[in-house]
Design an enzyme around this catalytic site. Structure first.
Site, mmCIF file in Angstrom:
data_model
loop_
_atom_site.group_PDB
_atom_site.id
_atom_site.type_symbol
_atom_site.label_atom_id
_atom_site.label_comp_id
_atom_site.label_asym_id
_atom_site.label_seq_id
_atom_site.Cartn_x
_atom_site.Cartn_y
_atom_site.Cartn_z
ATOM 1 N N ALA A 160 -62.432 -6.925 -36.952
ATOM 2 C CA ALA A 160 -63.282 -6.709 -38.130
ATOM 3 C C ALA A 160 -62.867 -7.616 -39.278
ATOM 4 O O ALA A 160 -63.707 -8.249 -39.926
ATOM 5 C CB ALA A 160 -63.219 -5.239 -38.552
ATOM 6 N N TYR A 161 -61.566 -7.677 -39.531
ATOM 7 C CA TYR A 161 -61.056 -8.527 -40.607
ATOM 8 C C TYR A 161 -61.366 -9.991 -40.325
ATOM 9 O O TYR A 161 -61.868 -10.725 -41.198
ATOM 10 C CB TYR A 161 -59.554 -8.319 -40.759
ATOM 11 C CG TYR A 161 -58.892 -9.172 -41.804
ATOM 12 C CD1 TYR A 161 -59.145 -8.978 -43.159
ATOM 13 C CD2 TYR A 161 -57.991 -10.171 -41.438
ATOM 14 C CE1 TYR A 161 -58.530 -9.767 -44.116
ATOM 15 C CE2 TYR A 161 -57.370 -10.956 -42.393
ATOM 16 C CZ TYR A 161 -57.639 -10.749 -43.730
ATOM 17 O OH TYR A 161 -57.022 -11.547 -44.686
ATOM 18 N N SER A 162 -61.093 -10.438 -39.111
ATOM 19 C CA SER A 162 -61.342 -11.839 -38.759
ATOM 20 C C SER A 162 -62.824 -12.176 -38.828
ATOM 21 O O SER A 162 -63.197 -13.274 -39.256
ATOM 22 C CB SER A 162 -60.814 -12.131 -37.356
ATOM 23 O OG SER A 162 -59.409 -12.016 -37.327
#
Length: 253
Positions: A160-162
């Site tokens: 999700a962050y990436s």
């Protein structure tokens, strides 16, 4: 709010979100040393005031402003203030802390509420700053966004962050092409593990040692080392670098 006007030719004007801590703070100090009038933006007015005072005490020019980069009206007001105080904007550094680095989860188990927070802060927040920058930065200027080395490392748990940071990279590269006719450069800086207060928070010595060991030099980066790349991209000497995602990670593997 602190400002120190200089006589004669007007300096270039740099707006730095997240300018009161870490990489943003060091970027503000370096750009001020380069002769820019620096607008230090932070959610914390006192912290922004402290950085602006450091700059003016050293002979530079700085204005401290409180702004919330997740709020459209606040972002617009930030650029309004920069223009009304200094007459325009030449450099925008979007270094405000982004959400999600500590929120790891396999894709199959991800709480979609976390994804919504990441979207709003990392993607929508960056888009709003980039949109105002695209409208306001004068011809020949520079816009610098932030991605992360995590995108290239493809680390499990960071999908999700990436993904949110990958969206920032796409936005950056497209904006570089949209603003090319105005000679405005747009680049993203992608730091590796860097010893900022936010990064160090909540990590024990063993975790930090493991992260440091991923670099051939066996250490974390420093905020100043990242800020030096930001300052280069903002300088005339860095103007032929455009539409790039620059990895500043000490060779992290």
């Amino acid at each position: 709010m602190t400002s120190n006007s200089t006589a004669g030719a007007q300096p270039r004007v740099a707006v730095i979100t997240g300018g009161s801590r870490g990489i943003g703070r060091e970027s503000a100090r370096l750009l001020a040393a380069d002769g820019c009038a620096v607008v230090v933006c932070s959610r914390n007015q006192d912290e922004a005031d402290t950085v602006a005072k450091e700059i003016t005490t050293a002979g530079g020019t700085a204005l401290a402003l409180r702004a919330d980069v997740s709020d459209e009206a606040s972002v617009a007001a930030l650029f309004d203030a920069a223009e009304s105080t200094y007459g325009g904007v030449d450099v925008v550094v979007h270094a405000a802390a982004h959400a999600g680095l500590g929120r790891t989860s396999p894709v199959a188990e991800l709480d979609l509420a976390v994804l919504d927070v990441l979207y709003r802060t990392n993607i929508r927040g960056t888009f709003m700053v980039a949109q105002q920058a695209a409208r306001r930065v004068r011809d020949g200027g520079a816009i610098i966004t932030f991605s992360t080395a995590v995108v290239r490392l493809a680390m499990p748990g960071y999908a999700a962050y990436s993904a949110s940071k990958s969206a920032i990279e796409a936005l950056t590269l497209i904006l570089a092409r949209e603003l090319g006719s105005r000679d405005v450069t747009v680049n993203a800086v992608a730091p590796g593990p860097t010893a900022t207060e936010l990064f160090l928070e909540g990590k024990d010595d063993a975790t930090l040692a493991g992260l440091a060991a991923r670099a051939p030099t066996n250490r974390l980066g420093t905020p100043t080392e990242i800020a030096e790349v930001v300052a280069f991209l903002a300088r005339p000497a860095g103007h032929w670098v455009n539409g790039q995602v620059i990895q500043v990670n000490g060779g992290v593997l």
